[in-house]
Write an enzyme that holds these catalytic residues in place. Structure first.
Site, PDB file in Angstrom:
ATOM      1  N   HIS A  78      43.203  40.325  32.931  1.00  0.00           N
ATOM      2  CA  HIS A  78      42.300  40.194  34.077  1.00  0.00           C
ATOM      3  C   HIS A  78      42.903  40.870  35.313  1.00  0.00           C
ATOM      4  CE1 HIS A  78      39.256  38.451  36.663  1.00  0.00           C
ATOM      5  NE2 HIS A  78      40.176  37.871  37.402  1.00  0.00           N
ATOM      6  N   GLN A  80      45.145  43.316  35.395  1.00  0.00           N
ATOM      7  CA  GLN A  80      45.126  44.767  35.188  1.00  0.00           C
ATOM      8  C   GLN A  80      43.712  45.322  35.369  1.00  0.00           C
ATOM      9  OE1 GLN A  80      47.633  46.916  34.734  1.00  0.00           O
ATOM     10  NE2 GLN A  80      49.128  45.284  34.872  1.00  0.00           N
ATOM     11  N   HIS A  82      41.401  44.064  37.314  1.00  0.00           N
ATOM     12  CA  HIS A  82      41.165  44.055  38.759  1.00  0.00           C
ATOM     13  C   HIS A  82      41.763  45.296  39.410  1.00  0.00           C
ATOM     14  CE1 HIS A  82      39.265  40.746  40.955  1.00  0.00           C
ATOM     15  NE2 HIS A  82      39.499  40.005  39.900  1.00  0.00           N
TER      16      HIS A  82
END
Length: 106
Positions: A78, A80, A82
Site C-alpha cells: 500500500h 509503495q 501511494h
C-alpha cells in the site's frame, strides 16, 4: 525494534506520498485560477514530500540489498502504491500547470 523501523518507513511512504499528491492537486487548482506563483510553490511542496518518501523507500531498499530481508506486507505494498501514484500525479500536475500557463499567455 526492526518491525517498528519498517512500520515507520512504510508510514513515511504513505504520509509523504499522500502529501505530495495533495500538493500536486492544489497546484492544479491554483493554476486553474491563474495563480501561478502558488501553483509553483505547491509543486515544490510536492517535490519536497516526494523527497521524504524517497528517503523512506531508499532506507528499506538499502536494508534489502544488504541481505536484511523484510517480510512484504499488505501495508508495505500500500505504501509503495501511494508513492508511485504520487510520483505519477506530480508529473502530470506539472504538465497541467504548464498548459494553464501557456493558455494564460496566449
Amino acid at each position: 525494534m526492526e518491525e517498528d523501523e519498517n512500520l515507520q518507513a512504510i508510514m513515511g511512504l504513505i504520509v509523504n506520498g499522500g502529501n505530495a499528491k495533495s500538493s500536486s492537486m492544489e497546484a492544479i487548482q491554483a493554476a486553474k485560477k491563474g495563480d501561478f506563483d502558488e501553483a509553483d510553490a505547491k509543486l515544490k511542496e510536492a517535490d519536497a514530500a516526494l523527497g521524504e518518501a524517497h528517503n523512506s523507500q531508499t532506507g528499506m531498499l538499502t536494508k534489502e540489498a544488504s541481505g536484511d530481508h523484510v517480510k512484504v506486507t499488505l501495508l508495505m505494498v500500500h505504501g509503495q502504491d501511494h508513492l508511485m501514484n504520487a510520483i505519477t500525479f506530480r508529473d502530470l500536475a506539472g504538465e497541467v500547470v504548464d498548459v494553464y500557463k501557456k493558455l494564460a499567455n496566449a
